[in-house]
Design a protein around this motif. Structure first.
Motif, PDB file in Angstrom:
ATOM      1  N   ILE A   1      -6.904  -3.592 -21.634  1.00 34.87           N
ATOM      2  CA  ILE A   1      -7.715  -3.749 -20.466  1.00 34.87           C
ATOM      3  C   ILE A   1      -6.466  -3.902 -19.300  1.00 34.87           C
ATOM      4  O   ILE A   1      -5.634  -5.065 -19.531  1.00 34.87           O
ATOM      5  CB  ILE A   1      -8.573  -4.925 -20.656  1.00 34.87           C
ATOM      6  CG1 ILE A   1      -9.676  -4.581 -21.661  1.00 34.87           C
ATOM      7  CG2 ILE A   1      -9.356  -5.049 -19.255  1.00 34.87           C
ATOM      8  CD1 ILE A   1     -10.734  -5.539 -21.946  1.00 34.87           C
ATOM      9  N   PHE A   2      -6.869  -3.358 -18.282  1.00 33.25           N
ATOM     10  CA  PHE A   2      -5.778  -3.490 -17.244  1.00 33.25           C
ATOM     11  C   PHE A   2      -6.707  -4.028 -15.866  1.00 33.25           C
ATOM     12  O   PHE A   2      -7.633  -3.411 -15.808  1.00 33.25           O
ATOM     13  CB  PHE A   2      -5.348  -2.219 -16.742  1.00 33.25           C
ATOM     14  CG  PHE A   2      -4.159  -1.473 -17.868  1.00 33.25           C
ATOM     15  CD1 PHE A   2      -2.869  -1.769 -17.963  1.00 33.25           C
ATOM     16  CD2 PHE A   2      -4.790  -0.793 -18.920  1.00 33.25           C
ATOM     17  CE1 PHE A   2      -2.289  -1.445 -18.991  1.00 33.25           C
ATOM     18  CE2 PHE A   2      -3.708  -0.140 -19.881  1.00 33.25           C
ATOM     19  CZ  PHE A   2      -2.554  -0.501 -19.742  1.00 33.25           C
ATOM     20  N   ASN A   3      -6.044  -4.556 -15.196  1.00 31.49           N
ATOM     21  CA  ASN A   3      -6.655  -4.631 -13.597  1.00 31.49           C
ATOM     22  C   ASN A   3      -5.498  -4.726 -12.762  1.00 31.49           C
ATOM     23  O   ASN A   3      -4.404  -5.407 -12.720  1.00 31.49           O
ATOM     24  CB  ASN A   3      -6.809  -6.449 -13.679  1.00 31.49           C
ATOM     25  CG  ASN A   3      -7.527  -6.820 -12.339  1.00 31.49           C
ATOM     26  OD1 ASN A   3      -6.955  -7.101 -11.383  1.00 31.49           O
ATOM     27  ND2 ASN A   3      -8.874  -6.612 -11.975  1.00 31.49           N
ATOM     28  N   TRP A   4      -5.759  -3.770 -11.733  1.00 28.17           N
ATOM     29  CA  TRP A   4      -4.860  -3.239 -10.855  1.00 28.17           C
ATOM     30  C   TRP A   4      -5.249  -3.930  -9.157  1.00 28.17           C
ATOM     31  O   TRP A   4      -6.338  -3.372  -8.866  1.00 28.17           O
ATOM     32  CB  TRP A   4      -4.576  -1.832 -10.707  1.00 28.17           C
ATOM     33  CG  TRP A   4      -3.614  -1.511  -9.518  1.00 28.17           C
ATOM     34  CD1 TRP A   4      -3.880  -0.371  -8.719  1.00 28.17           C
ATOM     35  CD2 TRP A   4      -2.494  -1.749  -9.389  1.00 28.17           C
ATOM     36  NE1 TRP A   4      -2.757  -0.319  -7.887  1.00 28.17           N
ATOM     37  CE2 TRP A   4      -1.830  -0.880  -8.096  1.00 28.17           C
ATOM     38  CE3 TRP A   4      -1.440  -2.733  -9.707  1.00 28.17           C
ATOM     39  CZ2 TRP A   4      -0.668  -1.147  -7.496  1.00 28.17           C
ATOM     40  CZ3 TRP A   4      -0.226  -2.850  -9.159  1.00 28.17           C
ATOM     41  CH2 TRP A   4       0.218  -2.303  -8.144  1.00 28.17           C
ATOM     42  N   ALA A   5      -4.760  -4.812  -8.760  1.00 28.64           N
ATOM     43  CA  ALA A   5      -5.098  -5.358  -7.548  1.00 28.64           C
ATOM     44  C   ALA A   5      -3.900  -5.338  -6.437  1.00 28.64           C
ATOM     45  O   ALA A   5      -2.975  -5.685  -6.382  1.00 28.64           O
ATOM     46  CB  ALA A   5      -5.464  -6.817  -7.695  1.00 28.64           C
ATOM     47  N   LEU A   6      -4.197  -4.349  -5.315  1.00 29.39           N
ATOM     48  CA  LEU A   6      -3.212  -4.102  -4.346  1.00 29.39           C
ATOM     49  C   LEU A   6      -3.578  -5.101  -3.119  1.00 29.39           C
ATOM     50  O   LEU A   6      -4.685  -5.381  -2.598  1.00 29.39           O
ATOM     51  CB  LEU A   6      -3.494  -2.656  -3.802  1.00 29.39           C
ATOM     52  CG  LEU A   6      -2.621  -1.387  -4.237  1.00 29.39           C
ATOM     53  CD1 LEU A   6      -3.252  -0.245  -3.796  1.00 29.39           C
ATOM     54  CD2 LEU A   6      -1.202  -1.537  -4.222  1.00 29.39           C
ATOM     55  N   LYS A   7      -2.375  -5.773  -2.930  1.00 27.46           N
ATOM     56  CA  LYS A   7      -2.431  -6.610  -1.626  1.00 27.46           C
ATOM     57  C   LYS A   7      -2.158  -5.929  -0.498  1.00 27.46           C
ATOM     58  O   LYS A   7      -2.909  -6.384   0.532  1.00 27.46           O
ATOM     59  CB  LYS A   7      -1.240  -7.623  -1.893  1.00 27.46           C
ATOM     60  CG  LYS A   7      -1.714  -8.686  -2.926  1.00 27.46           C
ATOM     61  CD  LYS A   7      -0.359  -9.827  -3.022  1.00 27.46           C
ATOM     62  CE  LYS A   7      -0.804 -10.834  -4.201  1.00 27.46           C
ATOM     63  NZ  LYS A   7       0.232 -11.887  -4.160  1.00 27.46           N
ATOM     64  N   ASN A   8      -1.392  -4.919  -0.476  1.00 30.87           N
ATOM     65  CA  ASN A   8      -1.014  -3.949   0.568  1.00 30.87           C
ATOM     66  C   ASN A   8      -0.290  -2.617  -0.238  1.00 30.87           C
ATOM     67  O   ASN A   8      -0.291  -2.756  -1.081  1.00 30.87           O
ATOM     68  CB  ASN A   8      -0.122  -4.401   1.856  1.00 30.87           C
ATOM     69  CG  ASN A   8       1.261  -5.038   1.027  1.00 30.87           C
ATOM     70  OD1 ASN A   8       1.976  -4.311   0.631  1.00 30.87           O
ATOM     71  ND2 ASN A   8       1.610  -6.379   1.068  1.00 30.87           N
ATOM     72  N   PRO A   9      -0.368  -1.806   0.821  1.00 31.31           N
ATOM     73  CA  PRO A   9       0.008  -0.540  -0.038  1.00 31.31           C
ATOM     74  C   PRO A   9       1.282  -0.692  -0.734  1.00 31.31           C
ATOM     75  O   PRO A   9       1.842   0.524  -1.519  1.00 31.31           O
ATOM     76  CB  PRO A   9       0.259   0.685   1.210  1.00 31.31           C
ATOM     77  CG  PRO A   9      -0.737  -0.100   2.166  1.00 31.31           C
ATOM     78  CD  PRO A   9      -0.802  -1.431   2.203  1.00 31.31           C
ATOM     79  N   PHE A  10       2.120  -1.542  -0.581  1.00 28.92           N
ATOM     80  CA  PHE A  10       3.552  -1.738  -0.887  1.00 28.92           C
ATOM     81  C   PHE A  10       3.857  -2.746  -2.016  1.00 28.92           C
ATOM     82  O   PHE A  10       4.891  -3.095  -2.718  1.00 28.92           O
ATOM     83  CB  PHE A  10       4.685  -1.759   0.152  1.00 28.92           C
ATOM     84  CG  PHE A  10       4.626  -0.788   1.239  1.00 28.92           C
ATOM     85  CD1 PHE A  10       5.308   0.583   0.919  1.00 28.92           C
ATOM     86  CD2 PHE A  10       3.906  -0.650   2.211  1.00 28.92           C
ATOM     87  CE1 PHE A  10       5.073   1.603   1.678  1.00 28.92           C
ATOM     88  CE2 PHE A  10       3.797   0.020   3.311  1.00 28.92           C
ATOM     89  CZ  PHE A  10       4.503   1.323   3.109  1.00 28.92           C
ATOM     90  N   GLU A  11       2.645  -3.526  -2.283  1.00 29.49           N
ATOM     91  CA  GLU A  11       2.816  -4.632  -3.143  1.00 29.49           C
ATOM     92  C   GLU A  11       1.373  -4.813  -3.835  1.00 29.49           C
ATOM     93  O   GLU A  11       0.209  -4.514  -3.290  1.00 29.49           O
ATOM     94  CB  GLU A  11       3.041  -5.780  -2.371  1.00 29.49           C
ATOM     95  CG  GLU A  11       3.023  -7.301  -3.576  1.00 29.49           C
ATOM     96  CD  GLU A  11       3.444  -8.409  -2.752  1.00 29.49           C
ATOM     97  OE1 GLU A  11       3.483  -9.633  -3.153  1.00 29.49           O
ATOM     98  OE2 GLU A  11       3.514  -8.230  -1.336  1.00 29.49           O
ATOM     99  N   GLY A  12       1.429  -5.147  -5.170  1.00 29.82           N
ATOM    100  CA  GLY A  12       0.111  -5.140  -5.895  1.00 29.82           C
ATOM    101  C   GLY A  12       0.697  -6.101  -7.186  1.00 29.82           C
ATOM    102  O   GLY A  12       1.631  -6.309  -7.619  1.00 29.82           O
ATOM    103  N   VAL A  13      -0.518  -6.617  -7.991  1.00 31.69           N
ATOM    104  CA  VAL A  13      -0.519  -7.322  -9.234  1.00 31.69           C
ATOM    105  C   VAL A  13      -1.022  -6.443 -10.260  1.00 31.69           C
ATOM    106  O   VAL A  13      -2.390  -6.298 -10.140  1.00 31.69           O
ATOM    107  CB  VAL A  13      -1.010  -8.684  -8.977  1.00 31.69           C
ATOM    108  CG1 VAL A  13      -0.859  -9.342 -10.232  1.00 31.69           C
ATOM    109  CG2 VAL A  13      -0.406  -9.731  -7.867  1.00 31.69           C
TER     110      VAL A  13
END
Length: 862
Positions: A705-717
């Motif tokens: 299972i994956f979770n992709w959370a973008l803080k801004n277009p250049f950074e994510g977790v």
């Protein structure tokens, strides 16, 4: 064979090698053009107490009008094989030409020429053989050496007056320790030194590494002041600590002394019994005593023993040579002393073998009256068998005692499990007789157990009748996942929640407790990630708990603020255990128990909690149901969504490990990550939790299972829930292939910083509220204790101050009122607190501070 002055003795693998030069017999050679170098291998026979010949060998040397001599022999390492072999140096002199041969002796008694060289002078001073085989010597205050690798004589660019030792040093290889003239500073005037200073600084020690051609300082061996008196050295130990050379050695001096040095510092001195010592060698005996054998020019020898101090242990006269080896095959070294015999009888006819302890064999001792060898061995064997029988009986008694203790421990555990099951199912449980079990009660017998359980009953009566919504089970790979869905209102009153599984059948041979790992999982639609906290591990004999917090987990600690937070769904507690051991029973029934601390919240007072154990229900597990796939996880695709049920998602999360990675790109956006998840990884989102996707790709990665959370277009977790590290590495390898080279991927060890920051704020708020409640409680207690002061104050007239001061009686009344108020003020400042109340306050404050500190630590790690 008779001895001659040219004979050389060498010990090798417990044997004595005797090298002799002789002319061939007339039948073998008619002229004087050859000489025979023969070797005899002699071994000690413990039955006859004599040396007997095992084998021999001969090597012919051309000797046409030449004189051949044996210069020296030693055991050195053959650099080609790494095997230590006997090595012999021969000299062949014809006129003014001198030729030297170096021979190796193999186990087959075959001599192998290693190398030869010619000189216009004879070797007489400081001749040493070392690994290679190699040879070095001193001539005209210069150092020369030759090895089997080069076969060329080389000189060392140093001036020296003597060589005191040659051997191996850690990290330096073969090192020569010598003495040379001291190099005084040029700026110093020699006339300024006194006579004693000149004597000290006239010479100095130096070390030279043959392989690296590097000079070593002599002070790490010995102080330069001893360079005038030291004649021979033996290095006992060398090591490097923090790039510094540390050496332990013994040295003999012209002053008839043996001195022990450690790291250049004198540790002991011993006066020698004879004059002119010339060599020293070590011996390690059966009692682990380190002996130093000193030989003298007069033919005498002595042994120095190093225990608390250096002391002469024994001494002998008219000794031809002293050899050190394991001659009797005992596993430790002994000394073999060969004495001078004017009769020139056969080889090794006059000798002594000793270790200065139990071993003592000598050629001049009569053994006629000794016990026969067979009878002595039989008696020793009988004594040995008796001792072994005694030790075996003692060991068997210890084993029986341990087995009895384990059986008793097992019965106690099984009876405790039965009592626990009966307790949660509200069935009466009859304890076995302690005398029958061989136990002694540590508590007084209770006549009326109902009174002792009144407090527990009153607390458990506050538990709602329906505190669980659902009990389910799933099989994921080789794991069984059991889940209990708790109501939200009940869960908020609990802490330290976990599950345990106990087999309901009565198995007398095994423990009914099933080892499992508990997790608490919260699926929140408003939260983009399925946050998992670090595990809280209890001691191994207990169950393991893994508490999985979301950002609302700490909200349960604040019932007063729960109305401000909209919680969705209910909390689910899961227990994960290995499936394989349970399948051995074919069909098994397990009781599911909930363990927690129940909290009672009171207005303006401290919270009280009590450990509770509740029965959640039973599960039935059979091999037939598992084979039919009844409890399998079903994650299917349906219109671009994953149709797995809530229980299936929780089961996968329960057996998975969470890893969070921060991905930062400076040059381009992180759009390829989403494409990678939906494309190459074949992921589909959950319908209820669309920020989380399930991997359908075939292979080990399936089920991740994956979770992709973008803080801004250049950074994510990117958060990955995978079964093991192999799957994680496969995912990361596939991810790095699609990321730009400038991207930076960092492991977040403790979860998202945003979630941890909010948790820290809530924990600090809880800590502040706990302190506030404690202070309010203390203030209320103080006001109650001072009630008598307020009552007395009401009896005083409330007349105006001016009217009180007009009369003497009014002044006395005002003074009394003022004194009473002052006493009340002093008493309010010196209030004491009940010990039990203070203990509860301190415990509550410590728990709140510990929670805050743990979150700060996790935040620092992220």
């Amino acid at each position: 064979m008779l001895l001659s002055e040219q004979d050389q003795f060498l010990s090798y693998n417990g044997e004595v090698l005797v090298f002799q030069l002789s002319k061939p017999k007339p039948a073998e050679e008619a002229d004087d053009k050859t000489m025979n170098l023969s070797v005899r291998r002699m071994a000690f026979n413990r039955d006859t107490r004599l040396f007997v010949q095992k084998s021999s060998g001969v090597f012919s040397v051309g000797a046409s009008h030449s004189k051949i001599e044996i210069i020296c022999c030693s055991c050195t390492t053959d650099s080609r094989t790494g095997i230590i072999l006997p090595c012999i140096l021969l000299k062949k002199k014809k006129g003014s030409s001198v030729k030297y041969f170096l021979l190796l002796l193999h186990s087959s008694n075959q001599f192998e020429p290693s190398f030869y060289f010619k000189l216009d002078y004879e070797l007489k001073e400081d001749i040493r053989l070392f690994a290679g085989p190699s040879l070095l010597w001193r001539h005209a205050n210069k150092l020369f050496y030759i090895s089997s690798n080069t076969c060329v004589v080389q000189s060392v660019p140093v001036q020296l007056s003597s060589i005191v030792w040659t051997g191996e040093i850690v990290g330096e290889g073969t090192v020569v320790l010598g003495i040379r003239a001291a190099c005084l500073p040029e700026a110093e005037d020699p006339d300024r030194f006194s006579v004693s200073d000149r004597a000290i600084w006239g010479s100095e020690f130096f070390g030279y590494a043959i392989q690296t051609q590097k000079m070593l300082t002599g002070t790490c061996f010995m102080p330069h002041a001893y360079s005038k008196v030291v004649s021979s050295v033996y290095v006992c130990k060398s090591e490097r600590l923090k790039k510094q050379l540390r050496i332990s050695l013994v040295a003999i001096t012209h002053k008839n002394q043996l001195i022990w040095f450690q790291n250049g510092v004198t540790k002991g001195v011993c006066e020698l019994p004879y004059e002119k010592p010339c060599s020293v060698k070590p011996a390690l005996t059966s009692s682990n005593d380190l002996l130093f054998v000193v030989s003298f020019a007069s033919g005498n020898s002595c042994v120095i023993q190093r225990r608390d101090s250096l002391q002469v242990a024994s001494k002998w006269q008219k000794v031809k040579c002293v050899l050190v080896d394991d001659f009797i095959g005992s596993g430790s070294e002994q000394l073999l002393l060969l004495f001078k015999d004017g009769s020139n009888t056969d080889v090794l006819s006059t000798f002594k073998i000793t270790d200065l302890g139990e071993v003592n064999y000598a050629s001049d001792i009569s053994y006629k009256h000794d016990v026969p060898a067979a009878e002595g061995l039989q008696e020793n064997g009988l004594l040995t068998v008796r001792a072994l029988e005694t030790r075996l009986q003692a060991g068997w008694a210890s084993v029986r005692e341990l087995q009895q203790h384990l059986r008793l421990q097992k019965r106690v555990i099984l009876e405790s499990c039965r009592a626990l099951i009966d307790l949660v199912e509200e069935r009466p449980h009859i304890l076995p007789n302690s005398k029958e079990e061989g136990l002694v009660s540590l508590w007084d017998d209770v006549e009326n157990p109902a009174d002792s359980l009144s407090k527990e009953t009153s607390l458990e009566s506050q538990v709602p009748e329906h505190f669980t919504e659902e009990l389910w089970q799933r099989v994921v790979d080789d794991s069984l996942v059991v889940g209990v869905k708790l109501t939200e209102s009940f869960y908020l009153s609990l802490s330290n929640v976990s599950l345990s599984l106990v087999m309901d059948q009565d198995f007398s041979s095994i423990s009914p407790i099933i080892k499992c790992q508990s997790k608490i999982i919260k699926l929140n639609k408003a939260f983009s990630a399925l946050a998992v906290s670090s595990s809280q591990i209890e001691p191994p004999p207990k169950k393991m708990k893994l508490d999985l917090h979301s950002k609302n987990d700490l909200k349960k600690e604040f019932p007063k603020r729960s109305s401000r937070i909209q919680l969705e769904g209910a909390k689910t507690v899961t227990a994960v255990t290995s499936l394989s051991p349970l399948l051995a029973f074919h069909r098994v029934c397990c009781v599911v128990l909930l363990h927690a601390r129940k909290q009672n919240h009171q207005n303006d007072s401290l919270q009280q909690s009590k450990e509770i154990t509740l029965l959640c229900g039973k599960i039935l597990l059979s091999l037939e149901d598992i084979s039919n796939g009844r409890y399998s996880v079903k994650m299917l695709r349906d219109n671009r969504y994953c149709t797995g049920s809530m229980e299936d998602i929780l089961a996968v999360l329960a057996v998975s490990v969470q890893f969070s990675f921060q991905i930062v790109s400076c040059d381009c956006t992180l759009t390829p990550v989403s494409s990678w998840l939906l494309g190459e990884m074949e992921c589909t989102p959950f319908k209820e939790y669309q920020d989380n996707v399930f991997c359908h790709k075939a292979g080990n990665i399936h089920g991740t299972i994956f979770n992709w959370a973008l803080k801004n277009p250049f950074e994510g977790v990117l958060t990955i829930f995978c079964r093991n590290l192999t799957v994680l590495f496969q995912c990361l390898y596939s991810l790095t292939r699609i990321l730009p080279p400038s991207c930076r991927v960092k492991l977040l060890r403790s979860g998202s910083k945003g979630v941890l920051t909010e948790q820290l704020a809530l924990a600090l708020e809880k800590e502040m509220l706990t302190l506030k409640n404690s202070l309010f409680l203390k203030e209320a207690k103080a006001e109650n204790s001072l009630a008598w002061g307020n009552e007395s104050g009401r009896t005083i007239s409330n007349a105006p101050l001016a009217s009180l001061l007009d009369t003497e009686e009014g002044v006395q009344q005002f003074r009394k009122k003022f004194q009473d108020e002052r006493e009340e003020s002093v008493q309010s400042m010196n209030q004491t607190m009940n010990g039990a109340l203070y203990q509860k306050m301190a415990l509550k404050m410590a728990e709140a501070q510990l929670s805050s500190d743990m979150i700060v630590w996790r935040l620092a790690k992220s």
